[in-house]
Design a protein around this motif. Structure first.
Motif, PDB file in Angstrom:
ATOM      1  N   ARG A 159       0.830  -1.213   0.000  1.00 27.28           N
ATOM      2  CA  ARG A 159       0.000   0.000   0.000  1.00 27.28           C
ATOM      3  C   ARG A 159       0.863   1.262   0.000  1.00 27.28           C
ATOM      4  O   ARG A 159       0.520   2.262  -0.649  1.00 27.28           O
ATOM      5  CB  ARG A 159      -0.936  -0.023   1.203  1.00 27.28           C
ATOM      6  CG  ARG A 159      -1.938  -1.179   1.160  1.00 27.28           C
ATOM      7  CD  ARG A 159      -3.057  -1.002   2.156  1.00 27.28           C
ATOM      8  NE  ARG A 159      -3.995  -2.115   2.116  1.00 27.28           N
ATOM      9  CZ  ARG A 159      -4.962  -2.239   1.204  1.00 27.28           C
ATOM     10  NH1 ARG A 159      -5.103  -1.316   0.254  1.00 27.28           N
ATOM     11  NH2 ARG A 159      -5.788  -3.271   1.231  1.00 27.28           N
ATOM     12  N   GLU A 162       2.183   1.808  -3.569  1.00 24.28           N
ATOM     13  CA  GLU A 162       1.153   2.367  -4.446  1.00 24.28           C
ATOM     14  C   GLU A 162       0.972   3.858  -4.206  1.00 24.28           C
ATOM     15  O   GLU A 162       0.829   4.653  -5.143  1.00 24.28           O
ATOM     16  CB  GLU A 162      -0.172   1.620  -4.236  1.00 24.28           C
ATOM     17  CG  GLU A 162      -0.182   0.205  -4.785  1.00 24.28           C
ATOM     18  CD  GLU A 162      -1.548  -0.448  -4.648  1.00 24.28           C
ATOM     19  OE1 GLU A 162      -2.195  -0.207  -3.596  1.00 24.28           O
ATOM     20  OE2 GLU A 162      -1.970  -1.162  -5.564  1.00 24.28           O
ATOM     21  N   ARG A 163       0.973   4.253  -2.938  1.00 26.43           N
ATOM     22  CA  ARG A 163       0.798   5.669  -2.601  1.00 26.43           C
ATOM     23  C   ARG A 163       1.968   6.500  -3.103  1.00 26.43           C
ATOM     24  O   ARG A 163       1.780   7.595  -3.655  1.00 26.43           O
ATOM     25  CB  ARG A 163       0.652   5.799  -1.084  1.00 26.43           C
ATOM     26  CG  ARG A 163       0.522   7.227  -0.582  1.00 26.43           C
ATOM     27  CD  ARG A 163      -0.699   7.913  -1.137  1.00 26.43           C
ATOM     28  NE  ARG A 163      -0.905   9.213  -0.516  1.00 26.43           N
ATOM     29  CZ  ARG A 163      -1.574  10.214  -1.076  1.00 26.43           C
ATOM     30  NH1 ARG A 163      -2.107  10.048  -2.278  1.00 26.43           N
ATOM     31  NH2 ARG A 163      -1.731  11.351  -0.442  1.00 26.43           N
ATOM     32  N   VAL A 165       4.026   5.856  -5.613  1.00 26.73           N
ATOM     33  CA  VAL A 165       3.999   5.951  -7.074  1.00 26.73           C
ATOM     34  C   VAL A 165       2.940   6.947  -7.522  1.00 26.73           C
ATOM     35  O   VAL A 165       3.132   7.702  -8.488  1.00 26.73           O
ATOM     36  CB  VAL A 165       3.760   4.561  -7.690  1.00 26.73           C
ATOM     37  CG1 VAL A 165       3.482   4.674  -9.187  1.00 26.73           C
ATOM     38  CG2 VAL A 165       4.974   3.663  -7.446  1.00 26.73           C
ATOM     39  N   ASP A 166       1.809   7.001  -6.837  1.00 22.84           N
ATOM     40  CA  ASP A 166       0.781   7.986  -7.174  1.00 22.84           C
ATOM     41  C   ASP A 166       1.297   9.416  -7.011  1.00 22.84           C
ATOM     42  O   ASP A 166       0.898  10.315  -7.765  1.00 22.84           O
ATOM     43  CB  ASP A 166      -0.453   7.784  -6.286  1.00 22.84           C
ATOM     44  CG  ASP A 166      -1.224   6.528  -6.651  1.00 22.84           C
ATOM     45  OD1 ASP A 166      -1.028   6.003  -7.768  1.00 22.84           O
ATOM     46  OD2 ASP A 166      -2.017   6.056  -5.810  1.00 22.84           O
ATOM     47  N   LEU A 167       2.173   9.635  -6.028  1.00 19.77           N
ATOM     48  CA  LEU A 167       2.699  10.974  -5.763  1.00 19.77           C
ATOM     49  C   LEU A 167       3.909  11.316  -6.622  1.00 19.77           C
ATOM     50  O   LEU A 167       4.201  12.496  -6.832  1.00 19.77           O
ATOM     51  CB  LEU A 167       3.084  11.098  -4.285  1.00 19.77           C
ATOM     52  CG  LEU A 167       1.951  10.992  -3.273  1.00 19.77           C
ATOM     53  CD1 LEU A 167       2.510  10.946  -1.851  1.00 19.77           C
ATOM     54  CD2 LEU A 167       0.988  12.162  -3.412  1.00 19.77           C
ATOM     55  N   ALA A 170       6.147  10.974 -13.372  1.00 17.96           N
ATOM     56  CA  ALA A 170       6.475   9.962 -14.377  1.00 17.96           C
ATOM     57  C   ALA A 170       7.945  10.126 -14.766  1.00 17.96           C
ATOM     58  O   ALA A 170       8.475  11.247 -14.743  1.00 17.96           O
ATOM     59  CB  ALA A 170       5.560  10.130 -15.581  1.00 17.96           C
ATOM     60  N   GLU A 173       7.769   4.297 -11.354  1.00 21.45           N
ATOM     61  CA  GLU A 173       6.648   3.386 -11.147  1.00 21.45           C
ATOM     62  C   GLU A 173       6.978   2.202 -10.248  1.00 21.45           C
ATOM     63  O   GLU A 173       6.142   1.342 -10.035  1.00 21.45           O
ATOM     64  CB  GLU A 173       6.154   2.851 -12.489  1.00 21.45           C
ATOM     65  CG  GLU A 173       7.211   2.123 -13.298  1.00 21.45           C
ATOM     66  CD  GLU A 173       6.683   1.655 -14.641  1.00 21.45           C
ATOM     67  OE1 GLU A 173       7.294   0.747 -15.214  1.00 21.45           O
ATOM     68  OE2 GLU A 173       5.663   2.197 -15.101  1.00 21.45           O
TER      69      GLU A 173
END
Length: 270
Positions: A159, A162-163, A165-167, A170, A173
């Protein structure tokens, strides 16, 4: 006394000794166990190794530091037991922090401080955050740790990745979790060299860093750190590292005397 079956330990006693009052502990206090009961002829429980000779026994352990209230005792225990980075051995002063709230800290003498460094750049959200305490306690009660080696993993790491990578911008990843900044630098150095190795370029091993740059005190981190104090006495350092001049005119010593004299000559050569 009834002996347990072979290979099993005896059941623990049902009564416990009263707690020891440690409120008045000082640097000269020692803690000793109660005197053993008189010998009754009963053999000791099975699987219980005999005590070593008195000369080989360690001194009675001091109580946990959190139970001590004497600042001098805490400082003495620190000097006797802890190794501090960036602290010469002859320095005896200690500032013992015992409590934090928000951006403020309090030491064992009751003095308050403004934590302008954020706990060395890792407590930016402040100290004593109740929601963080509850989140950590809840997770530790469920699963305090499990490794990510091989095919193993754990839900909090997934988790968090995932958080992050969202922040992240690009094309980032993937996440590799470490315990701190210096360890992350070491792993980044190894990953960079391994990347070129897998591309069929094993000779691409040089690392460019900056004079006066700081990247930690682990072996790789200290090697790319551009401060001689972190290299003296630890050589040979990691090979393949070159330190470049930093863009810091406020430090003329790294320019061979002063930017007003060295920089124009370099610009002229370019």
């Amino acid at each position: 006394m009834k002996q347990p079956p072979h290979g099993e330990s005896p059941a623990p006693p049902t009564d416990t000794a009263p707690p020891t009052d440690t409120a008045a502990f000082t640097a000269t206090d020692t803690f000793t166990s109660a005197a053993p009961p008189p010998h009754t002829g009963t053999p000791p429980p099975v699987n219980t190794p005999p005590l070593p000779p008195p000369a080989m026994r360690r001194p009675a352990a001091a109580p946990p530091a959190t139970e001590r209230t004497d600042p001098d005792a805490l400082a003495a225990a620190d000097r006797a037991r802890l190794i501090h980075p960036h602290l010469p051995g002859g320095v005896t002063e200690r500032v013992v922090m015992v409590e934090g709230s928000g951006c403020r800290l309090r030491d064992a003498h009751g003095r308050e401080y403004l934590d302008a460094t954020g706990g060395l750049m890792l407590a930016h959200v402040g100290h004593g955050r109740r929601e963080l305490v509850e989140a950590a306690a809840g997770q530790m009660a469920r699963l305090e740790y499990y490794t990510s080696f091989h095919e193993f993993t754990n839900e909090p790491s997934i988790r968090l990745a995932e958080r992050l990578v969202d922040l992240a911008p690009a094309p980032m990843e993937r996440v590799y979790v470490t315990s701190g900044g210096a360890e992350a630098v070491d792993d980044a150095l190894r990953m960079a060299r391994f990347y070129h190795h897998r591309r069929g370029e094993p000779d691409r091993t040089w690392v460019l860093a900056r004079h006066l740059g700081y990247h930690g005190v682990t072996y790789g981190g200290a090697a790319v750190t551009g401060m001689p104090m972190f290299h003296q006495g630890f050589g040979p350092m990691m090979p393949g590292v070159r330190h470049l001049t930093p863009p810091m005119p406020s430090h003329p010593e790294v320019y061979g005397g002063g930017p007003d004299r060295v920089l124009p000559a370099r610009v002229a050569r370019t």
